[in-house]
Design an enzyme around this catalytic site. Sequence first.
Site, PDB file in Angstrom:
ATOM      1  N   ARG A  73      -4.421  -7.918 -20.815  1.00 60.13           N
ATOM      2  CA  ARG A  73      -5.282  -7.435 -21.906  1.00 60.13           C
ATOM      3  C   ARG A  73      -4.546  -6.529 -22.870  1.00 60.13           C
ATOM      4  O   ARG A  73      -5.031  -6.272 -23.964  1.00 60.13           O
ATOM      5  CB  ARG A  73      -6.551  -6.717 -21.435  1.00 60.13           C
ATOM      6  N   PRO A 114       0.815  -1.218   0.000  1.00 59.05           N
ATOM      7  CA  PRO A 114       0.000   0.000   0.000  1.00 59.05           C
ATOM      8  C   PRO A 114       0.855   1.277   0.000  1.00 59.05           C
ATOM      9  O   PRO A 114       0.354   2.357  -0.295  1.00 59.05           O
ATOM     10  CB  PRO A 114      -0.836  -0.116   1.290  1.00 59.05           C
ATOM     11  N   GLU A 174       1.999  -8.042   8.471  1.00 57.11           N
ATOM     12  CA  GLU A 174       2.074  -6.588   8.613  1.00 57.11           C
ATOM     13  C   GLU A 174       3.026  -5.952   7.603  1.00 57.11           C
ATOM     14  O   GLU A 174       3.159  -4.739   7.559  1.00 57.11           O
ATOM     15  CB  GLU A 174       2.472  -6.212  10.041  1.00 57.11           C
ATOM     16  N   ASP A 220     -11.039   0.930 -24.657  1.00 56.45           N
ATOM     17  CA  ASP A 220     -11.325   0.858 -23.227  1.00 56.45           C
ATOM     18  C   ASP A 220     -11.208   2.220 -22.563  1.00 56.45           C
ATOM     19  O   ASP A 220     -10.486   3.088 -23.036  1.00 56.45           O
ATOM     20  CB  ASP A 220     -10.308  -0.057 -22.530  1.00 56.45           C
TER      21      ASP A 220
HETATM   22  N1  ADE Z   1      -0.962  -5.123  -0.005  1.00 59.25           N
HETATM   23  C1  ADE Z   1      -1.824  -4.721   0.945  1.00 59.25           C
HETATM   24  N2  ADE Z   1      -2.558  -3.688   0.544  1.00 59.25           N
HETATM   25  C2  ADE Z   1      -2.159  -3.401  -0.737  1.00 59.25           C
HETATM   26  C3  ADE Z   1      -2.550  -2.437  -1.700  1.00 59.25           C
HETATM   27  N3  ADE Z   1      -3.496  -1.538  -1.453  1.00 59.25           N
HETATM   28  N4  ADE Z   1      -1.923  -2.446  -2.888  1.00 59.25           N
HETATM   29  C4  ADE Z   1      -0.943  -3.338  -3.144  1.00 59.25           C
HETATM   30  N5  ADE Z   1      -0.540  -4.273  -2.281  1.00 59.25           N
HETATM   31  C5  ADE Z   1      -1.137  -4.312  -1.077  1.00 59.25           C
END
Ligand code: ADE
Length: 232
Positions: A154, A89, A116, A169
């Site tokens: 794709r 993330p 985590e 697209d």
């Molecule tokens: N792992 C956990 N959350 C994630 C996300 N939002 N994007 C990519 N990998 C992740």
Amino acid sequence: MRIDILTLFPEMFTSFLEGSLLGAAQANGLLDIRVVNIRDYAEGVHRQVDDRPFGGGPGMLLMPGPVVDCVEAVRKQAADAGHLVMLTPAGRRLDQSVVEELARRDRIVLLCGRYEGFDERIRETLEPDEISIGDYVLSGGEVAAMVIVDAVARLVPGVLGDEESARQDSFSGAERLVEGPQYTRPREFRGLQVPDVLLSGDHARIAKWRHDQALVATERRAHSIHSPRSIP
Ligand code: ADE
């Protein structure tokens, strides 16, 4: 194109990779997708891959040893070591231009995290391209890796069969517009008519109408104006 997926949960990918589009692309040799279990590179009878964070805190972290060994071994399997992507993330946000960038490569290696997160030395050692699929936290990188494989596949020539359909697209093309409304039969549904222009047979007028509608849809999206179903 070759794609390697490194994960602690390889079974999550089974039905996904057997699906119609990806299954056919692999059978045709357009895509070579391999799933590798990171645990195969762990040592000891317990094949441990995670441990508690130094300094305390919740949860477990992926240990550097098995992850780095796995990535290095897999990258060495071909002359092209591939572009290493870590799903996290904290990474740069995935969008269609990032997808296009990945699709231009001959090989990508997707590293999925769990728990985590990753011990920081994994990043320091491997210097991956860190990618996030959005500002929310998933239980692991697997679903994010599937999103990338689906979106990238794709764009690989021949995978869709109809090259025009990827070009039309949403988000493709220089303007990055979302697609406007589309209609199929019947011409009337619960009193709602298909716009006359689409039945006119005038291809230039239809193309202009579609472009105008795409501009409207893109503008609405920018202001998050959507159907009454969206929460006020
Ligand atoms: N792992 C956990 N959350 C994630 C996300 N939002 N994007 C990519 N990998 C992740």
